[in-house]
Design a protein around this motif. Structure first.
Motif, short mmCIF file in Angstrom:
data_model
loop_
_atom_site.label_atom_id
_atom_site.label_comp_id
_atom_site.label_asym_id
_atom_site.label_seq_id
_atom_site.Cartn_x
_atom_site.Cartn_y
_atom_site.Cartn_z
N PHE A 234 -41.85 -13.74 20.09
CA PHE A 234 -42.67 -12.55 19.89
C PHE A 234 -43.34 -12.13 21.19
O PHE A 234 -43.33 -10.94 21.56
N GLU A 235 -43.95 -13.08 21.89
CA GLU A 235 -44.68 -12.73 23.11
C GLU A 235 -43.75 -12.17 24.18
O GLU A 235 -44.12 -11.27 24.93
N THR A 236 -42.52 -12.68 24.24
CA THR A 236 -41.55 -12.18 25.21
C THR A 236 -41.19 -10.73 24.89
O THR A 236 -41.15 -9.86 25.77
N VAL A 237 -40.90 -10.47 23.62
CA VAL A 237 -40.55 -9.10 23.22
C VAL A 237 -41.74 -8.16 23.41
O VAL A 237 -41.58 -7.02 23.86
N TRP A 238 -42.92 -8.63 23.08
CA TRP A 238 -44.12 -7.80 23.21
C TRP A 238 -44.33 -7.35 24.65
O TRP A 238 -44.66 -6.19 24.91
N ARG A 239 -44.13 -8.25 25.60
CA ARG A 239 -44.35 -7.91 27.00
C ARG A 239 -43.39 -6.83 27.50
O ARG A 239 -43.74 -6.02 28.36
N THR A 240 -42.18 -6.80 26.95
CA THR A 240 -41.18 -5.84 27.44
C THR A 240 -41.09 -4.58 26.57
O THR A 240 -40.40 -3.64 26.94
N ALA A 241 -41.77 -4.56 25.43
CA ALA A 241 -41.70 -3.41 24.53
C ALA A 241 -42.53 -2.24 25.08
O ALA A 241 -43.46 -2.43 25.87
N HIS A 242 -42.17 -1.04 24.63
CA HIS A 242 -42.84 0.18 25.09
C HIS A 242 -44.10 0.44 24.26
O HIS A 242 -44.03 0.50 23.02
N PRO A 243 -45.27 0.58 24.89
CA PRO A 243 -46.49 0.87 24.12
C PRO A 243 -46.36 2.19 23.36
O PRO A 243 -45.85 3.18 23.90
N LEU A 244 -46.79 2.18 22.13
CA LEU A 244 -46.75 3.39 21.30
C LEU A 244 -48.18 3.80 21.00
O LEU A 244 -48.93 3.05 20.38
N GLU A 245 -48.57 4.99 21.46
CA GLU A 245 -49.92 5.49 21.24
C GLU A 245 -49.85 6.83 20.54
O GLU A 245 -49.47 7.83 21.13
N LEU A 246 -50.20 6.80 19.25
CA LEU A 246 -50.17 8.03 18.46
C LEU A 246 -51.55 8.41 17.95
O LEU A 246 -51.76 9.52 17.50
N SER A 247 -52.48 7.48 17.94
CA SER A 247 -53.79 7.75 17.36
C SER A 247 -54.59 8.63 18.28
O SER A 247 -54.37 8.71 19.47
#
Length: 330
Positions: free
Chosen positions: A237-250
């Motif tokens: 999880f931590e590996t995927v989290w570091r490389t994932a694209h932040p999603l900001e919709l709020s």
């Protein structure tokens, strides 16, 4: 309302009536509350026992001041919950010690069926003390995101939620609004091109991993207790989290699809959501559908944003948007 303190509905009705009609007899209360005499008598006994009402020598009852009486009950419940939390930590440590050297069957529980998976999914979140982490992929078999009642309750306890969404999930109907609602409540979201599995982790103690359907056609999952396998999923999880694209919709309240006037000072909230979804990899058509605007409106707003940024391509627009805070990373 007061059932969380242990009061029954009749207790609360009688107490509310006493607040406005002190020095009432049981007969009088029965007439006003429209509850049988036997139920009123039981309610009055409980109220007196709990210090919520007083009884005079001539059998008249008066409600105790709420700030004093209910405040004392609330304090008692808080103390009880603190003791329960301390006991939970002790029991959890005892359980971990007992599980050391246990067989594989003690560390892995197979869960079969939609109802059973849904129940375990909610339980895992309810058991979390510090954080819940999850991979979210489509389709939603056991529980759609908008029906996850455990999430707001855990957030209310101060539990941190982080989730990575498979990019394809953003095309699911209603998912963008669900994401906006979650972010407003404090959930951190990121997007990955592809996730290997569904997953939910509670602290470093529990993990639920849905599996393929059984030969009988029922969905299955495994519930993992603390083990080397759970540690591996934690690291994944931590590996995927570091490389994932932040999603900001709020942000501020969602704009109406008709509210599409261009602001001179910068991108509007709708513009920011368009950019966030396109940067997350959605197609123009999917992004427009999720936001409730036409593809033509989406293209007009992108053209205006490119002019505002002084760029000629979408790639340049994306870079400009990130550098200038048009889409705010988590």
């Amino acid at each position: 309302m007061l059932d969380v303190l242990g009061l029954e509905p009749d207790d609360e009705r009688v107490y509310r009536t006493l607040l406005g009609q002190p020095n009432s007899t049981a007969d009088r209360l029965s007439d006003v509350v429209a509850v049988s005499q036997a139920h009123v008598d039981k309610a009055l006994c409980r109220l007196v026992e709990w210090g919520l009402a007083t009884r005079s020598a001539d059998e008249r009852f008066t409600a105790a001041p709420p700030a004093m009486a209910l405040g004392a009950l609330i304090s008692q419940r808080r103390d009880g919950l603190r003791r329960a939390e301390q006991a939970l930590v002790t029991f959890a440590e005892e359980h971990r010690a007992a599980m050391t050297g246990s067989s594989i069957t003690d560390l892995i529980e197979v869960v079969t069926g939609v109802d059973a998976i849904r129940h375990r999914f909610l339980q895992v979140q309810q058991a979390a003390r510090t954080q819940v982490r999850s991979f979210i992929t489509a389709p939603f078999v056991a529980l759609p995101p908008d029906e996850n009642t455990a999430e707001p309750m855990a957030l209310g306890r101060g539990v941190l939620f982080r989730a990575v969404l498979d990019r394809a999930v953003l095309a699911e109907p209603g998912i963008v609004q669900d994401a906006i609602d979650s972010q407003r409540n404090g959930v951190q979201l990121r997007v990955a091109d592809h996730l290997p599995m569904k997953l939910v982790l509670a602290d470093a103690d529990l993990g639920l991993v849905p599996l393929a359907v059984t030969p009988a056609g029922e969905p299955g999952a495994v519930l993992l207790h603390r083990s080397g396998l759970l540690d591996a999923l934690d690291a994944l999880f931590e590996t995927v989290w570091r490389t994932a694209h932040p999603l900001e919709l709020s942000g501020s309240a969602a704009e109406s699809p008709l509210d599409v006037e261009f602001g001179p000072q910068g991108p509007t909230e709708l513009d920011r959501r368009i950019l966030a979804l396109l940067l997350a990899g959605l197609t123009d058509l999917t992004a427009a559908t999720q936001l409730g605007v036409s593809p033509r409106t989406l293209h007009r707003r992108l053209r205006h944003l490119m002019d505002m940024a002084g760029v000629r391509t979408r790639m340049q627009l994306g870079a400009h948007a990130v550098r200038n805070g048009w889409t705010e990373p988590l």
